[in-house]
Each structure stands twice: as C-alpha cells, then as structure tokens.
Design a protein around this motif. Structure first.
Motif, PDB file in Angstrom:
ATOM      1  N   LEU A  97      91.613  57.956  40.562  1.00  0.00           N
ATOM      2  CA  LEU A  97      91.072  58.188  39.226  1.00  0.00           C
ATOM      3  C   LEU A  97      89.967  57.182  38.932  1.00  0.00           C
ATOM      4  O   LEU A  97      89.855  56.147  39.591  1.00  0.00           O
ATOM      5  CB  LEU A  97      92.188  58.065  38.175  1.00  0.00           C
ATOM      6  N   MET A  98      89.171  57.490  37.933  1.00  0.00           N
ATOM      7  CA  MET A  98      88.101  56.572  37.525  1.00  0.00           C
ATOM      8  C   MET A  98      88.711  55.272  37.012  1.00  0.00           C
ATOM      9  O   MET A  98      89.766  55.290  36.387  1.00  0.00           O
ATOM     10  CB  MET A  98      87.293  57.192  36.389  1.00  0.00           C
ATOM     11  N   PRO A  99      88.013  54.150  37.226  1.00  0.00           N
ATOM     12  CA  PRO A  99      88.472  52.914  36.610  1.00  0.00           C
ATOM     13  C   PRO A  99      88.462  53.154  35.097  1.00  0.00           C
ATOM     14  O   PRO A  99      87.596  53.848  34.584  1.00  0.00           O
ATOM     15  CB  PRO A  99      87.407  51.885  36.986  1.00  0.00           C
ATOM     16  N   GLY A 100      89.416  52.593  34.410  1.00  0.00           N
ATOM     17  CA  GLY A 100      89.401  52.763  32.961  1.00  0.00           C
ATOM     18  C   GLY A 100      90.245  53.925  32.471  1.00  0.00           C
ATOM     19  O   GLY A 100      90.494  54.043  31.284  1.00  0.00           O
ATOM     20  N   VAL A 101      90.716  54.780  33.383  1.00  0.00           N
ATOM     21  CA  VAL A 101      91.675  55.809  32.939  1.00  0.00           C
ATOM     22  C   VAL A 101      93.024  55.108  32.790  1.00  0.00           C
ATOM     23  O   VAL A 101      93.577  54.622  33.765  1.00  0.00           O
ATOM     24  CB  VAL A 101      91.800  56.957  33.974  1.00  0.00           C
ATOM     25  N   VAL A 102      93.490  54.991  31.555  1.00  0.00           N
ATOM     26  CA  VAL A 102      94.760  54.274  31.356  1.00  0.00           C
ATOM     27  C   VAL A 102      95.927  55.244  31.512  1.00  0.00           C
ATOM     28  O   VAL A 102      95.793  56.438  31.268  1.00  0.00           O
ATOM     29  CB  VAL A 102      94.821  53.552  29.979  1.00  0.00           C
ATOM     30  N   ASP A 103      97.060  54.729  31.911  1.00  0.00           N
ATOM     31  CA  ASP A 103      98.241  55.562  32.146  1.00  0.00           C
ATOM     32  C   ASP A 103      97.903  56.770  33.021  1.00  0.00           C
ATOM     33  O   ASP A 103      98.154  57.918  32.659  1.00  0.00           O
ATOM     34  CB  ASP A 103      98.851  56.024  30.818  1.00  0.00           C
ATOM     35  N   GLY A 104      97.332  56.472  34.176  1.00  0.00           N
ATOM     36  CA  GLY A 104      96.873  57.524  35.082  1.00  0.00           C
ATOM     37  C   GLY A 104      97.973  58.503  35.480  1.00  0.00           C
ATOM     38  O   GLY A 104      97.722  59.703  35.571  1.00  0.00           O
ATOM     39  N   LEU A 105      99.165  57.972  35.689  1.00  0.00           N
ATOM     40  CA  LEU A 105     100.264  58.836  36.122  1.00  0.00           C
ATOM     41  C   LEU A 105     100.571  59.864  35.027  1.00  0.00           C
ATOM     42  O   LEU A 105     100.704  61.065  35.301  1.00  0.00           O
ATOM     43  CB  LEU A 105     101.492  57.985  36.444  1.00  0.00           C
ATOM     44  N   ASP A 106     100.648  59.395  33.797  1.00  0.00           N
ATOM     45  CA  ASP A 106     100.914  60.310  32.679  1.00  0.00           C
ATOM     46  C   ASP A 106      99.790  61.328  32.548  1.00  0.00           C
ATOM     47  O   ASP A 106     100.035  62.515  32.344  1.00  0.00           O
ATOM     48  CB  ASP A 106     101.037  59.531  31.358  1.00  0.00           C
ATOM     49  N   TRP A 107      98.564  60.807  32.682  1.00  0.00           N
ATOM     50  CA  TRP A 107      97.419  61.714  32.538  1.00  0.00           C
ATOM     51  C   TRP A 107      97.472  62.823  33.591  1.00  0.00           C
ATOM     52  O   TRP A 107      97.314  63.999  33.294  1.00  0.00           O
ATOM     53  CB  TRP A 107      96.104  60.926  32.658  1.00  0.00           C
ATOM     54  N   LEU A 108      97.748  62.417  34.840  1.00  0.00           N
ATOM     55  CA  LEU A 108      97.809  63.407  35.926  1.00  0.00           C
ATOM     56  C   LEU A 108      98.930  64.414  35.695  1.00  0.00           C
ATOM     57  O   LEU A 108      98.761  65.614  35.883  1.00  0.00           O
ATOM     58  CB  LEU A 108      98.053  62.691  37.261  1.00  0.00           C
ATOM     59  N   ARG A 109     100.093  63.915  35.298  1.00  0.00           N
ATOM     60  CA  ARG A 109     101.242  64.810  35.072  1.00  0.00           C
ATOM     61  C   ARG A 109     100.912  65.841  34.016  1.00  0.00           C
ATOM     62  O   ARG A 109     101.212  67.030  34.159  1.00  0.00           O
ATOM     63  CB  ARG A 109     102.474  63.996  34.665  1.00  0.00           C
ATOM     64  N   GLU A 110     100.251  65.395  32.978  1.00  0.00           N
ATOM     65  CA  GLU A 110      99.889  66.303  31.897  1.00  0.00           C
ATOM     66  C   GLU A 110      98.841  67.314  32.370  1.00  0.00           C
ATOM     67  O   GLU A 110      98.951  68.513  32.131  1.00  0.00           O
ATOM     68  CB  GLU A 110      99.335  65.469  30.741  1.00  0.00           C
ATOM     69  N   HIS A 111      97.844  66.751  33.052  1.00  0.00           N
ATOM     70  CA  HIS A 111      96.742  67.602  33.502  1.00  0.00           C
ATOM     71  C   HIS A 111      97.205  68.649  34.518  1.00  0.00           C
ATOM     72  O   HIS A 111      96.615  69.722  34.624  1.00  0.00           O
ATOM     73  CB  HIS A 111      95.645  66.718  34.115  1.00  0.00           C
ATOM     74  N   LEU A 112      98.264  68.319  35.257  1.00  0.00           N
ATOM     75  CA  LEU A 112      98.745  69.238  36.299  1.00  0.00           C
ATOM     76  C   LEU A 112     100.053  69.910  35.898  1.00  0.00           C
ATOM     77  O   LEU A 112     100.811  70.368  36.752  1.00  0.00           O
ATOM     78  CB  LEU A 112      98.917  68.481  37.626  1.00  0.00           C
ATOM     79  N   ALA A 113     100.306  69.973  34.589  1.00  0.00           N
ATOM     80  CA  ALA A 113     101.599  70.481  34.111  1.00  0.00           C
ATOM     81  C   ALA A 113     101.876  71.906  34.579  1.00  0.00           C
ATOM     82  O   ALA A 113     103.011  72.282  34.830  1.00  0.00           O
ATOM     83  CB  ALA A 113     101.664  70.397  32.582  1.00  0.00           C
ATOM     84  N   GLY A 114     100.823  72.676  34.789  1.00  0.00           N
ATOM     85  CA  GLY A 114     101.024  74.062  35.204  1.00  0.00           C
ATOM     86  C   GLY A 114     101.310  74.236  36.691  1.00  0.00           C
ATOM     87  O   GLY A 114     101.508  75.343  37.167  1.00  0.00           O
ATOM     88  N   PHE A 115     101.328  73.160  37.435  1.00  0.00           N
ATOM     89  CA  PHE A 115     101.505  73.255  38.893  1.00  0.00           C
ATOM     90  C   PHE A 115     102.859  72.703  39.320  1.00  0.00           C
ATOM     91  O   PHE A 115     103.440  71.866  38.631  1.00  0.00           O
ATOM     92  CB  PHE A 115     100.426  72.451  39.619  1.00  0.00           C
ATOM     93  N   THR A 116     103.312  73.171  40.461  1.00  0.00           N
ATOM     94  CA  THR A 116     104.497  72.577  41.078  1.00  0.00           C
ATOM     95  C   THR A 116     104.001  71.427  41.951  1.00  0.00           C
ATOM     96  O   THR A 116     103.327  71.664  42.955  1.00  0.00           O
ATOM     97  CB  THR A 116     105.209  73.598  41.988  1.00  0.00           C
ATOM     98  N   ALA A 117     104.271  70.209  41.529  1.00  0.00           N
ATOM     99  CA  ALA A 117     103.715  69.087  42.282  1.00  0.00           C
ATOM    100  C   ALA A 117     104.554  67.835  42.103  1.00  0.00           C
ATOM    101  O   ALA A 117     105.049  67.558  41.018  1.00  0.00           O
ATOM    102  CB  ALA A 117     102.287  68.810  41.812  1.00  0.00           C
ATOM    103  N   GLY A 118     104.717  67.094  43.196  1.00  0.00           N
ATOM    104  CA  GLY A 118     105.307  65.765  43.104  1.00  0.00           C
ATOM    105  C   GLY A 118     104.168  64.758  43.037  1.00  0.00           C
ATOM    106  O   GLY A 118     103.299  64.760  43.903  1.00  0.00           O
TER     107      GLY A 118
END
Ligand SMILES: Nc1ncnc2c1ncn2[C@@H]1O[C@H](COP(=O)(O)OP(=O)(O)O)[C@@H](O)[C@H]1O
Ligand SMILES: [Mg+2]
Length: 314
Positions: A264-285
């Motif tokens: 992720l870009m530097p400065g994206v805070v809480d990257g894990l949360d952001w990714l989980r939210e952004h990929l909520a429609g997918f089956t992904a670990g």
C-alpha cells in the motif's frame, strides 16, 4: 571508521545522457557493500570510475585515501576488479591466465607459484588448470575471474554482477568466499540486480537511473519501508488483483506463487482494515507480510520516478 571509498557528487555524462547522477557514497571497511539497481542504472559506469578506468564528468572519488583518477597508479595493486563480462583470455589455459595476472599485478616471482596453487585449490579449479578459459562452464569462469581478481591479495575488491548468470548453488559458494575474504580484512563492493544477493550485503545503496535513491543495511531499509505489505490468498486472486489495479491507495501488486502480494502507499493508515473493507466482496485471506528488499526496491525506485516526473526537469 575510515571509509575505504568516499564519493561525492559523482556524475558521468555520455553526450547529453546522464548515466551517473550526483552520487554521494561512503563505504566502510570490512564488509560487503551492495550496489543494487536495475539494468542500465549506472552500476558498471560507477564502478569503472572508482577503479580509475573511466574519468568522471564531475565529482570526487577517494579510494583507500587516494584521489581517483589522479592517483590510480598508487592503489592499483591494492584493488581487485572483477568485470561484469568475462575478461580472462579465452585462448589461454586457467593456469596461463593466472600466471599472466600474477605478473601484471606485481606478485613477487618467488611467491607466484604457491599463490596460484593455493587459489586454484581454494576455487576448485586445479583439476582443470590446463583447460582453456574459453571452454569453461559459467560457474568455472566466475571462479577463475574471482581467483584472478584476488591474486595480489587486494584490500578492496570490486565485483560487477559476479553471479548474475550462475545457478543458486554456485552463487551461495561464491558468497561464502566473499564473507571469508571480509573476515580476513578485505572490503567488498558488489553490484547486483538480484534481490537475494542484496539481502546478503552488510550495507546497500539502491541506484536507479543513475541516482542513489536509498541506502542502509538491509534490515534498516526494510524497517523504514513506511508502507504496509500484505499477502492475500484464496481462489480469487486474479480478480482481486484486477480490482486493486489503479486504486490510489495501492502502490504495487505482484503474484508470488499462489498468493498476491500487495504494497500500500505510505500514509495509508490501518492498511489491513482498509484492505479487508475494500475486498469485502471477495473470498480472501489477508495477512500482514514482512517487508523484503524487493519491496524496498519497488518503493525506492517509485519515489525516484515520482521526483523525476514532478521535479526540476533534470
Ligand atoms: N560508453 C558509453 N557511451 C554511451 N552510453 C553509455 C556508455 N556506457 C554506458 N552507457 C549508458 O549508461 C547507462 C548505464 O550503463 P551501465 O553503467 O552499464 O549500467 P548497469 O551496469 O547498471 O547496467 C546505460 O543507459 C548505458 O547504455
Ligand atoms: Mg553493469
């Protein structure tokens, strides 16, 4: 600690093309200093200037306390240089090449035989000592080139992409040798575009388009990455990669085996949360991953590109 190589504002232009651009560098003794950069980034040009083989357009070079190129002759016998392209004589045997190198590097006559023998043994070349250098395998050629580069027991060894073309086992052996040389007091500068070689260095400078874009120990560089790196698993990673394409928070994605690595870009805070939210429609670990030198490299070369694009029009 006194630097073995000190370089300030080093630049080389070929016509209006700048191959090395205002590089500052200080190389401490007794370690392996890596010069990591893609093809064409100026590594060979820089190393040739440090050997006194190529005159800089601008800047200062000091090697072992001497000014280069003015005092090149004074340090020639203390520096070993292994060229990127195999530069032993193809139509001489291993032994003849070694004898020739011993003579031109000024090894005392009485010591030549013993020294050559020792090196041929150490680099497992003795069984082929009467074979023509041109008929050797890639790994044997590299071993011969290294043996020849250290014939005069140099204090400083400059190696230009020494193992880019050999298999991983040969590469490991080669690096074992380099560490032994460091332990006996030699300083090694090695250029590479290989991440696994970069990981082995004590200290790294990352070079891109002629400019130094980062330096530090591999550990420090990884620690300072400043961007989140994540590994994503699951059946949909191709679709996920497409979904992340062009998204402003995503710096880079790459496939590694069955998983997708996302920086992720530097400065994206809480990257894990952001990714989980952004990929909520997918089956992904989605898991945080440790930074690698490759991540550092991707980040450093991207920053350089961004500066170049928006900057002072160099
Ligand atoms: N003698 C030369 N004349 C013109 N351009 C050169 C010369 N030597 C190197 N270059 C250019 O300078 C750039 C850096 O080359 P080089 O130092 O060989 O890079 P690297 O070793 O990192 O692959 C390349 O774009 C190359 O084409
Ligand atoms: Mg090169």
């Amino acid at each position: 600690m006194e630097a073995v190589i000190r370089v300030r504002g080093l630049s080389k232009r070929f016509g209006d093309f700048t191959a090395v651009d205002q590089v500052d560098m200080s190389i401490p003794p007794h370690g392996v200093y890596g010069f990591l950069g893609p093809n064409g980034s100026g590594k060979t040009t820089a190393i040739r200037m440090m050997c006194g083989l190529l005159a800089p357009t601008a800047g200062e070079i000091e090697v072992l306390g001497m000014r280069i190129p003015e005092q090149t002759e004074l340090i020639r016998r203390q520096v070993g240089y292994m060229t990127q392209k195999f530069s032993m004589y193809a139509d001489l045997t291993i032994l003849q090449n070694m004898e020739f190198m011993a003579r031109i590097m000024g090894v005392r006559r009485a010591e030549q035989r013993g020294r050559i023998r020792e090196l041929l043994q150490r680099f497992r070349l003795e069984p082929f000592s009467r074979r023509l250098a041109g008929a050797l395998s890639g790994g044997q050629k590299r071993r011969l080139a290294l043996a020849a580069a250290v014939i005069h027991q140099p204090r400083l060894l400059l190696l230009d992409e020494p193992t880019s073309e050999v298999d991983p086992n040969t590469r490991r052996e080669f690096w074992d040798e380099l560490f032994l040389m460091c332990e006996s007091g030699t300083t090694v500068l090695v250029t590479t575009h290989l991440m696994d070689e970069a990981e082995r260095c004590h200290h790294l400078a990352i070079i891109n388009e002629g400019r130094k874009v980062a330096d530090g120990s591999p550990e420090a560089l990884k620690g300072q990455l400043g961007a989140g790196v994540f590994a994503i698993d699951g059946p949909q990673i191709t679709a996920i990669r497409n979904h992340l394409e062009g998204v402003s928070q995503v710096l880079a994605t790459t496939r590694i085996g069955l998983s997708l690595r996302v920086m992720l870009m530097p400065g994206v805070v809480d990257g894990l949360d952001w990714l989980r939210e952004h990929l909520a429609g997918f089956t992904a670990g989605i898991e945080p991953a440790g930074a690698t030198i490759e991540d550092v490299f991707v980040m450093a070369t991207r920053e350089n590109g961004a500066k170049g694009a928006g900057g002072a029009g160099r």
